[in-house]
Enzyme design. Structure first.
Site, mmCIF file in Angstrom:
data_model
loop_
_atom_site.group_PDB
_atom_site.id
_atom_site.type_symbol
_atom_site.label_atom_id
_atom_site.label_comp_id
_atom_site.label_asym_id
_atom_site.label_seq_id
_atom_site.Cartn_x
_atom_site.Cartn_y
_atom_site.Cartn_z
ATOM 1 N N TRP A 43 0.832 -1.211 0.000
ATOM 2 C CA TRP A 43 0.000 0.000 0.000
ATOM 3 C C TRP A 43 0.864 1.257 0.000
ATOM 4 O O TRP A 43 0.353 2.350 -0.122
ATOM 5 C CB TRP A 43 -0.874 0.050 1.244
ATOM 6 C CG TRP A 43 -1.878 -1.027 1.406
ATOM 7 C CD1 TRP A 43 -1.982 -2.206 0.720
ATOM 8 C CD2 TRP A 43 -2.952 -1.030 2.363
ATOM 9 N NE1 TRP A 43 -3.035 -2.937 1.192
ATOM 10 C CE2 TRP A 43 -3.651 -2.246 2.187
ATOM 11 C CE3 TRP A 43 -3.371 -0.130 3.330
ATOM 12 C CZ2 TRP A 43 -4.750 -2.575 2.974
ATOM 13 C CZ3 TRP A 43 -4.468 -0.458 4.106
ATOM 14 C CH2 TRP A 43 -5.152 -1.667 3.918
HETATM 15 FE FE1 SF4 Z 1 3.814 -1.848 2.363
HETATM 16 FE FE2 SF4 Z 1 5.012 -1.565 4.743
HETATM 17 FE FE3 SF4 Z 1 2.570 -0.529 4.361
HETATM 18 FE FE4 SF4 Z 1 2.926 -3.184 4.506
HETATM 19 S S1 SF4 Z 1 3.248 -1.676 6.156
HETATM 20 S S2 SF4 Z 1 1.657 -2.100 3.011
HETATM 21 S S3 SF4 Z 1 4.904 -3.434 3.477
HETATM 22 S S4 SF4 Z 1 4.465 0.090 3.319
#
Ligand code: SF4
Ligand code: SF4
Length: 149
Positions: A43
């Protein structure tokens, strides 16, 4: 810009695994280090970057933002209340950006069960939760039926 983990910095604490809303941060069973198992589903919320106590997680910049050969470092500094980005281009130039973050103390956000039960009558309202007070606009315009000619 999806994330990746520097395995030499990671100590396998699992903070990123717990916080990832896309459930794509996993601990490698052999090496006991975290990795992003599905960068396409990232995300790009950077919750894991901010949560990692070892600063072991970085992002891969898109080519239009940081061309090949670059590196992007992200650092969350809780004591300063900032998230800073450092981009190093392949010709050696460095750009640094710093953003303030909200200062809600870590772990202090209430869970849904700690709030009062919402009024079921709200389901019939055109307003969304906490409108209009959370928008700080006083009141919202309302739709009126159009007159038939
Ligand atoms: Fe991507 Fe890190 Fe967000 Fe998970 S927590 S969706 S790996 S940015
Ligand atoms: Fe490794 Fe950081 Fe994830 Fe902990 S939060 S498992 S140190 S990448």
């Amino acid at each position: 810009m999806p994330t990746f983990v520097y395995m030499t910095r990671c100590d396998g604490c699992g903070e990123c695994v717990d916080i990832c809303p896309s459930d794509i941060m996993h601990i490698d069973r052999t090496y006991r280090r975290a990795y992003n198992m599905e960068p396409n589903f990232c995300w790009e919320c950077y919750s894991c970057v901010k949560a990692c106590p070892q600063h072991a997680i970085d992002v891969r910049g898109y080519a239009d933002f940081a061309p090949l050969g670059h590196s992007v470092r992200v650092l969350r500094e809780e004591d300063k209340g900032t998230v800073s980005w450092k981009i190093r281009y392949r010709d050696g130039r460095i750009k640094e950006f710093m953003f303030p973050i909200r200062t809600t103390p870590w772990g202090s956000i209430k869970g849904p069960a700690e709030y009062a039960v919402p009024d079921p009558k709200g389901l019939n309202s055109v307003l969304l939760a906490h409108e209009p007070e959370a928008l700080m606009v006083g009141s919202l315009p309302t739709l009126t039926a159009m007159k038939k000619e």
